[in-house]
Design an enzyme around this catalytic site. Sequence first.
Site, mmCIF file in Angstrom:
data_model
loop_
_atom_site.group_PDB
_atom_site.id
_atom_site.type_symbol
_atom_site.label_atom_id
_atom_site.label_comp_id
_atom_site.label_asym_id
_atom_site.label_seq_id
_atom_site.Cartn_x
_atom_site.Cartn_y
_atom_site.Cartn_z
ATOM 1 N N TYR A 56 0.836 -1.218 0.000
ATOM 2 C CA TYR A 56 0.000 0.000 0.000
ATOM 3 C C TYR A 56 0.866 1.262 0.000
ATOM 4 O O TYR A 56 0.377 2.366 -0.197
ATOM 5 C CB TYR A 56 -0.948 0.029 1.213
ATOM 6 C CG TYR A 56 -1.896 -1.149 1.296
ATOM 7 C CD1 TYR A 56 -2.141 -1.962 0.184
ATOM 8 C CD2 TYR A 56 -2.539 -1.479 2.489
ATOM 9 C CE1 TYR A 56 -2.991 -3.055 0.271
ATOM 10 C CE2 TYR A 56 -3.393 -2.566 2.576
ATOM 11 C CZ TYR A 56 -3.606 -3.350 1.461
ATOM 12 O OH TYR A 56 -4.451 -4.439 1.557
ATOM 13 N N HIS A 112 0.591 -12.385 1.333
ATOM 14 C CA HIS A 112 -0.461 -11.574 0.704
ATOM 15 C C HIS A 112 -1.226 -12.298 -0.404
ATOM 16 O O HIS A 112 -2.440 -12.139 -0.534
ATOM 17 C CB HIS A 112 0.176 -10.288 0.160
ATOM 18 C CG HIS A 112 -0.753 -9.130 0.067
ATOM 19 N ND1 HIS A 112 -0.375 -7.831 0.319
ATOM 20 C CD2 HIS A 112 -2.060 -9.041 -0.269
ATOM 21 C CE1 HIS A 112 -1.397 -7.021 0.152
ATOM 22 N NE2 HIS A 112 -2.437 -7.728 -0.205
ATOM 23 N N SER A 143 -3.449 -14.794 2.781
ATOM 24 C CA SER A 143 -4.513 -14.005 2.159
ATOM 25 C C SER A 143 -4.722 -14.524 0.739
ATOM 26 O O SER A 143 -3.747 -14.860 0.050
ATOM 27 C CB SER A 143 -4.098 -12.529 2.143
ATOM 28 O OG SER A 143 -5.091 -11.746 1.533
ATOM 29 N N ASN A 144 -5.953 -14.593 0.342
ATOM 30 C CA ASN A 144 -6.329 -15.028 -1.014
ATOM 31 C C ASN A 144 -5.992 -16.500 -1.288
ATOM 32 O O ASN A 144 -5.852 -16.894 -2.444
ATOM 33 C CB ASN A 144 -5.652 -14.143 -2.073
ATOM 34 C CG ASN A 144 -6.073 -12.693 -1.972
ATOM 35 O OD1 ASN A 144 -7.233 -12.369 -2.188
ATOM 36 N ND2 ASN A 144 -5.147 -11.802 -1.617
ATOM 37 N N GLN A 165 -7.307 -13.943 4.779
ATOM 38 C CA GLN A 165 -8.001 -12.704 4.380
ATOM 39 C C GLN A 165 -8.383 -12.853 2.904
ATOM 40 O O GLN A 165 -7.522 -13.202 2.080
ATOM 41 C CB GLN A 165 -7.084 -11.496 4.596
ATOM 42 C CG GLN A 165 -7.782 -10.179 4.276
ATOM 43 C CD GLN A 165 -6.945 -8.930 4.541
ATOM 44 O OE1 GLN A 165 -6.736 -8.103 3.672
ATOM 45 N NE2 GLN A 165 -6.465 -8.781 5.769
ATOM 46 N N LYS A 234 -12.525 0.538 4.326
ATOM 47 C CA LYS A 234 -11.584 1.655 4.196
ATOM 48 C C LYS A 234 -12.367 2.934 3.908
ATOM 49 O O LYS A 234 -13.332 2.918 3.140
ATOM 50 C CB LYS A 234 -10.614 1.367 3.060
ATOM 51 C CG LYS A 234 -9.523 2.392 2.914
ATOM 52 C CD LYS A 234 -9.789 3.368 1.799
ATOM 53 C CE LYS A 234 -8.737 4.476 1.831
ATOM 54 N NZ LYS A 234 -8.986 5.499 0.809
ATOM 55 N N SER A 235 -11.961 4.022 4.538
ATOM 56 C CA SER A 235 -12.494 5.331 4.160
ATOM 57 C C SER A 235 -11.474 6.389 4.543
ATOM 58 O O SER A 235 -10.716 6.201 5.493
ATOM 59 C CB SER A 235 -13.825 5.603 4.866
ATOM 60 O OG SER A 235 -14.268 6.906 4.526
ATOM 61 N N ARG A 240 -17.671 8.871 7.425
ATOM 62 C CA ARG A 240 -17.876 7.476 7.005
ATOM 63 C C ARG A 240 -17.050 6.500 7.848
ATOM 64 O O ARG A 240 -17.473 5.375 8.097
ATOM 65 C CB ARG A 240 -17.561 7.329 5.507
ATOM 66 C CG ARG A 240 -18.599 8.032 4.633
ATOM 67 C CD ARG A 240 -18.475 7.662 3.177
ATOM 68 N NE ARG A 240 -17.400 8.339 2.484
ATOM 69 C CZ ARG A 240 -17.463 9.565 1.977
ATOM 70 N NH1 ARG A 240 -18.577 10.270 2.086
ATOM 71 N NH2 ARG A 240 -16.429 10.102 1.354
ATOM 72 N N ILE A 241 -15.882 6.966 8.330
ATOM 73 C CA ILE A 241 -15.067 6.121 9.224
ATOM 74 C C ILE A 241 -15.878 5.812 10.495
ATOM 75 O O ILE A 241 -15.963 4.669 10.938
ATOM 76 C CB ILE A 241 -13.737 6.837 9.566
ATOM 77 C CG1 ILE A 241 -12.820 6.844 8.333
ATOM 78 C CG2 ILE A 241 -13.036 6.189 10.763
ATOM 79 C CD1 ILE A 241 -11.594 7.751 8.453
HETATM 80 N N1 LIG Z 1 -5.547 -8.898 1.065
HETATM 81 C C1 LIG Z 1 -5.816 -8.344 -0.090
HETATM 82 O O1 LIG Z 1 -5.407 -8.848 -1.167
HETATM 83 C C2 LIG Z 1 -6.631 -7.086 -0.142
HETATM 84 C C3 LIG Z 1 -7.156 -6.658 -1.359
HETATM 85 C C4 LIG Z 1 -7.941 -5.505 -1.358
HETATM 86 C C5 LIG Z 1 -8.178 -4.822 -0.167
HETATM 87 N N2 LIG Z 1 -7.632 -5.238 1.020
HETATM 88 C C6 LIG Z 1 -7.855 -4.505 2.291
HETATM 89 O O2 LIG Z 1 -9.261 -4.330 2.459
HETATM 90 C C7 LIG Z 1 -9.535 -2.944 2.680
HETATM 91 C C8 LIG Z 1 -10.931 -2.592 2.216
HETATM 92 O O3 LIG Z 1 -11.121 -2.852 0.853
HETATM 93 P P1 LIG Z 1 -11.314 -1.690 -0.215
HETATM 94 O O4 LIG Z 1 -10.665 -0.458 0.284
HETATM 95 O O5 LIG Z 1 -10.872 -2.234 -1.507
HETATM 96 O O6 LIG Z 1 -12.905 -1.535 -0.324
HETATM 97 P P2 LIG Z 1 -14.103 -1.116 0.667
HETATM 98 O O7 LIG Z 1 -13.629 -0.975 2.055
HETATM 99 O O8 LIG Z 1 -15.227 -2.066 0.378
HETATM 100 O O9 LIG Z 1 -14.553 0.296 0.095
HETATM 101 C C9 LIG Z 1 -13.774 1.444 0.256
HETATM 102 C C10 LIG Z 1 -14.369 2.545 -0.602
HETATM 103 O O10 LIG Z 1 -15.738 2.780 -0.227
HETATM 104 C C11 LIG Z 1 -15.911 4.129 0.181
HETATM 105 N N3 LIG Z 1 -16.681 4.107 1.452
HETATM 106 C C12 LIG Z 1 -16.226 3.740 2.667
HETATM 107 N N4 LIG Z 1 -17.207 3.808 3.585
HETATM 108 C C13 LIG Z 1 -18.306 4.237 2.940
HETATM 109 C C14 LIG Z 1 -19.638 4.506 3.347
HETATM 110 N N5 LIG Z 1 -20.024 4.342 4.615
HETATM 111 N N6 LIG Z 1 -20.516 4.944 2.417
HETATM 112 C C15 LIG Z 1 -20.132 5.109 1.132
HETATM 113 N N7 LIG Z 1 -18.882 4.877 0.665
HETATM 114 C C16 LIG Z 1 -17.978 4.435 1.570
HETATM 115 C C17 LIG Z 1 -14.547 4.715 0.393
HETATM 116 O O11 LIG Z 1 -14.519 6.053 -0.063
HETATM 117 P P3 LIG Z 1 -14.192 7.279 0.964
HETATM 118 O O12 LIG Z 1 -12.759 7.106 1.345
HETATM 119 O O13 LIG Z 1 -14.459 8.479 0.126
HETATM 120 O O14 LIG Z 1 -15.143 7.132 2.116
HETATM 121 C C18 LIG Z 1 -13.646 3.850 -0.473
HETATM 122 O O15 LIG Z 1 -13.546 4.389 -1.777
HETATM 123 C C19 LIG Z 1 -8.396 -2.251 1.918
HETATM 124 O O16 LIG Z 1 -8.283 -0.893 2.241
HETATM 125 C C20 LIG Z 1 -7.234 -3.108 2.335
HETATM 126 O O17 LIG Z 1 -6.816 -2.792 3.660
HETATM 127 C C21 LIG Z 1 -6.881 -6.385 1.035
#
Ligand SMILES: NC(=O)c1ccc[n+]([C@@H]2O[C@H](COP(=O)([O-])OP(=O)(O)OC[C@H]3O[C@@H](n4cnc5c(N)ncnc54)[C@H](OP(=O)(O)O)[C@@H]3O)[C@@H](O)[C@H]2O)c1
Length: 278
Positions: A56, A112, A143-144, A165, A234-235, A240-241
């Site tokens: 990241y 990962h 993960s995965n 994960q 994530k936010s 939203r957090i």
């Molecule tokens: N292990 C892996 O291979 C892998 C792969 C992908 C992700 N991850 C981890 O998983 C975490 C989460 O996944 P992600 O970031 O891809 O997707 P997510 O958490 O499903 O969605 C994040 C997105 O949604 C928006 N959001 C957050 N809360 C919201 C709400 N209450 N209402 C509306 N929109 C909202 C955020 O925008 P704003 O910032 O504008 O709120 C951001 O663009 C990652 O950050 C990472 O730590 C791990």
Amino acid sequence: MEKTEKIEKNVWKLQDGYEIPQIGFGNYNSFGEEEINAVHWALEAGYRYIDSASCYKNEVEVGEAIRQFGGPREEIFLLSKLWPTDYEHAEAALMKTMKELGVDYLDVYLIHWPGTDETKRLHAYEQLLPLREKGYFRTLGVSNFQPDQMERLKEVFGEYPVINQMECHPSFQQREISDYCKAHEIQVIDYRPINRGAYAQDVKLQEIAAKYGKSVQQVVLRWHIEHGQVPIPKSANQGRIRENINIFDFSLTEEEIHFIDSMETGQRAGSDPFSYNG
Ligand SMILES: NC(=O)c1ccc[n+]([C@@H]2O[C@H](COP(=O)([O-])OP(=O)(O)OC[C@H]3O[C@@H](n4cnc5c(N)ncnc54)[C@H](OP(=O)(O)O)[C@@H]3O)[C@@H](O)[C@H]2O)c1
């Protein structure tokens, strides 16, 4: 005191005896001040599990926010991940991650991605075992990974990973993997848990949300917990957090859980672990 009570209540027990908070804070794709603020707001809002990764490219900011927040290191549950290009030199990668985060141990270290090369994958896991013994991290996970890949770890090293994960949200749930994990006491962490806001316009989810005075995102995040899994939304937005962690004062009925289960489409949104090599 209030913080401690909250942590103790909303945790799952891991097979190695440690506990993991039922919700974590995702950190993909925010940098600099935005990332420092986001992690700071997350800690203020009550998140204790911070989901980091070397890929990241913001571990310095994550560490800075944790330092600025203060408090004992043990109150934060810090997870990071080993990236595939580092599978040949896991120790150096782990040291770099800890240095950037500014900590002397991680709660969890994950491999990962499984990648397509089993030899490299097993070599990475093998290198991590003595590093766990030295106390650089407590819990070793992946993960995965697919069930056959976790089974292979058991065959070769005599243990299952403690955590897997994976991508999980209503339209892509990977139930065959989570069922396998539950059968072997492997804790599942759900990434992309709200599929980046994709369900906001779903009328039935809006109805459920209205019933509880919650948002659609909160209903979806609660659904992950009803399944015994750990969502890591994530936010970068403070409102939203706070919204995303405010899910511990209601629960869904069996019927509501089944409705969300029925949203499965089989459509993966992220990278495909069967071909992705980092
Ligand atoms: N292990 C892996 O291979 C892998 C792969 C992908 C992700 N991850 C981890 O998983 C975490 C989460 O996944 P992600 O970031 O891809 O997707 P997510 O958490 O499903 O969605 C994040 C997105 O949604 C928006 N959001 C957050 N809360 C919201 C709400 N209450 N209402 C509306 N929109 C909202 C955020 O925008 P704003 O910032 O504008 O709120 C951001 O663009 C990652 O950050 C990472 O730590 C791990």
